[in-house]
Design an enzyme around this catalytic site. Structure first.
Site, PDB file in Angstrom:
ATOM      1  N   GLY A 237      20.491   0.725  -2.697  1.00 15.68           N
ATOM      2  CA  GLY A 237      20.530   2.111  -2.276  1.00 15.68           C
ATOM      3  C   GLY A 237      19.382   2.912  -2.852  1.00 15.68           C
ATOM      4  N   GLY A 238      19.691   4.120  -3.354  1.00 13.49           N
ATOM      5  CA  GLY A 238      18.664   4.985  -3.913  1.00 13.49           C
ATOM      6  C   GLY A 238      17.946   4.355  -5.084  1.00 13.49           C
ATOM      7  N   GLY A 472     -16.998  -6.490  10.318  1.00 13.30           N
ATOM      8  CA  GLY A 472     -16.412  -5.373   9.597  1.00 13.30           C
ATOM      9  C   GLY A 472     -15.749  -5.787   8.300  1.00 13.30           C
ATOM     10  CB  ALA A 473     -14.033  -8.870   7.213  1.00 11.45           C
TER      11      ALA A 473
END
Length: 582
Positions: A237-238, A472-473
């Site tokens: 949970g939290g 681009g890498a």
């Protein structure tokens, strides 16, 4: 053997029996013993001993209880603290039956011997309803304080599963808030040992607000002091969001359970059936989600790894990482690299072998080694100084950058930059991983995280192109155009938009279609393209590479470069913060 890791009966130990005896004995003595100003005791005929002042007409009534001395009060305090730390023995047996240590045993294993100083031992919740008012144990389910690891101060908290299942209530949260505030004021790391069931349901909104206070402090302290989460049981949970906000998360096989909603809720809402281990176990987070930075076989080895990680981290962002006097020569050549990295661009090798040869004594700590394995992120040392290494891994996906690899490396780069750790990037990348699934999953947006992280980093940054760097890498892997301080290349590397074969097929498509011998002509054009555009000397001529170096001198070049860059000062633009492509 660890003093608290033996027979459970040892927790009943002689010290507690002695303290109880002291209190009982002193209490009886107080009832009998006259004080310094007490009147003499007189015998009344036909009656009993009575306190009376000389010449008094009638004896005074004896007080029903004498005021205890400070000795007595101190003895009683010691007993109460022993009982508070000892806890419920039946719950202790249940914890051990699960193969788990108690909160205090864990702290004892993590910290230097005798260094732990506890605060909040006698804290108790003040909630009422649902039977809580009848059950108010000391500590309220979390042990908090500070100690040392290898002589360096750290703040620690440990959920005590024996008390309310380690669930968080208002006082529980307040203790952690206090601890985190102390860490902020003193500039020391925070380590949380998580083993609890989330918010204490009986306390309702007060428990939820307690979590909010922890999250706010996690964010406020991000990049200020190292924050480490260790998941040693359930964390649901939290409670799961605090580890997600910290710098590093440790998990333990067959013991960690970290998820927002458990298997029962998942089954009820979606109809999907799963187990706690499949949903949020240690292996799941180490291999599939990337939440777990480290995976350990057991609690002791996990806590030992936490200590090892701390040896690479500064106490806060105003300090440099710990320096260790080196035993490895800074002038050592690395001729083994000539055999490890093959000349052929398509042959695989393990980049971790390269790292091991370069760094001091072959010693390094890899972060998230089982997730996004096509990129390696590791802490190591060169000439005794800590550095962070990011390296493409040709063994997996040929070292191509995909979504997971970009996010993993971006997170590591930002962590290093936060804590003044220089970066070395070892490049051998064929490009971004192509595919419809990658495009649709957002590689444009998510891949940009790595680009953003490098551009934003102000620590010393050195790039080494080992073999190939395409498209681009190449740019994203900390090229000089992104702001790398220095870039080196090995003599056989290739820096280009793409591989020569692919480039020739595109550039000379018409010529190849009309050639008498397309295969022969294609071979000639590939060789021409390689010679003209793909040698490291072309990049060196244009200043995109600062030097072409002998691979055997890589360690020497890196040590010299980082030593020069140690005084680097970067000026950041005046802004609130950037807008990273999250």
């Amino acid at each position: 053997m660890h003093p608290l890791r033996g027979d459970p009966a040892s927790l009943d130990a002689p010290d507690r029996t002695v303290e109880v005896a002291i209190v009982n004995r002193t209490a009886r003595a107080v009832e009998r013993r006259p004080t310094e100003n007490s009147p003499p005791r007189l015998r009344i005929a036909g009656g009993s001993d009575t306190d009376s002042a000389p010449g008094s007409a009638a004896p005074e009534q004896p007080s029903s209880r004498a005021t205890p001395s400070l000795y007595d009060a101190s003895a009683a305090l010691r007993v109460r603290k022993v009982l508070a730390a000892d806890g419920n023995h039946a719950a202790t047996h249940r914890q051990r039956a699960l193969g788990k240590m108690t909160a205090r045993e864990r702290l004892d294993a993590l910290l230097d011997d005798g260094s732990f100083v506890e605060i909040g031992l006698l804290a108790r919740h003040r909630a009422a309803g649902f039977g809580l008012e009848r059950n108010r144990p000391d500590t309220d389910g979390v042990v908090t304080g500070w100690g040392t690891v290898d002589g360096r101060k750290v703040f620690v908290y440990a959920h005590d599963f024996r008390v309310f299942g380690g669930s968080l209530g208002e006082v529980f949260a307040t203790k952690i808030h206090t601890l985190m505030d102390l860490a902020a004021r003193t500039g020391a790391p925070i380590i949380g040992l998580n083993d609890g069931g989330g918010a204490r349901i009986q306390e309702g909104i007060a428990a939820l607000a307690g979590f909010g206070g922890i999250f706010a402090r996690n964010v406020s302290l991000s990049g200020v002091v190292p924050q480490i989460s260790v998941i040693l049981g359930p964390c649901a949970g939290g409670a799961a969001y605090s580890p997600a906000l910290t710098d590093f998360v440790f998990s333990v096989k067959d013991q960690t359970n970290l998820f927002i909603t458990g298997p029962d809720v998942v089954a009820a809402v979606t109809g999907e059936t799963t187990t706690r281990e499949e949903l949020g176990g240690a292996m799941t987070h180490a291999t599939r989600t990337g939440v777990a930075s480290f995976l350990a076989d057991d609690e002791l080895s996990c806590l030992d790894e936490v200590r090892y990680l701390l040896s690479f981290l500064p106490s806060n962002n105003q300090e440099d990482p710990p320096y260790v006097v080196p035993t490895d020569s800074p002038s050592r050549r690395c001729n083994e690299l000539l055999d490890i990295v093959p000349g052929e661009p398509n042959r695989a090798y393990d980049v971790r072998d390269v790292i091991e040869v370069i760094v001091d004594d072959g010693d390094y700590l890899e972060v998230q080694p089982l997730w996004a394995k096509n990129i390696v992120c590791a802490f190591a040392r060169l000439d005794g100084h800590v550095l962070g290494i990011v390296a493409n891994q040709p063994l997996v996906l040929a070292g191509a950058v995909n979504i997971d690899a970009a996010e993993k490396a971006a997170r590591f780069v930002r962590t290093c930059d936060s804590f003044n750790i220089p970066l070395v990037t070892l490049v051998d990348v064929p490009g971004f991983l192509p595919g419809v699934d990658q495009e649709h999953a957002g590689i444009v947006r998510r891949g940009a995280k790595l680009l953003y992280a490098y551009c934003e980093a102000t620590v010393p940054r050195v790039q080494v192109v080992l073999r190939k760097a395409y498209g681009g890498a190449y740019i994203v892997m900390d090229s000089k155009s992104l702001g790398a301080d220095l870039s080196f290349a090995w003599p056989s590397n290739e820096i280009a938009v793409m591989g020569a074969a692919g480039a020739a097929s595109i550039i000379f498509r018409k010529e190849l279609a009309g050639a008498p011998d397309p295969v022969q002509r294609r071979s000639e054009l590939v060789a021409e393209y390689t010679e003209r555009l793909m040698t490291p000397y072309i990049a060196a001529e244009r200043g995109m590479v600062d030097d072409v170096i002998d691979p055997g001198e890589t360690r020497i070049a890196l040590i010299s470069s980082l030593d020069m860059l140690r005084s680097k000062r970067a000026i950041s633009p005046n802004r609130k913060h950037g807008n990273m492509p999250l």
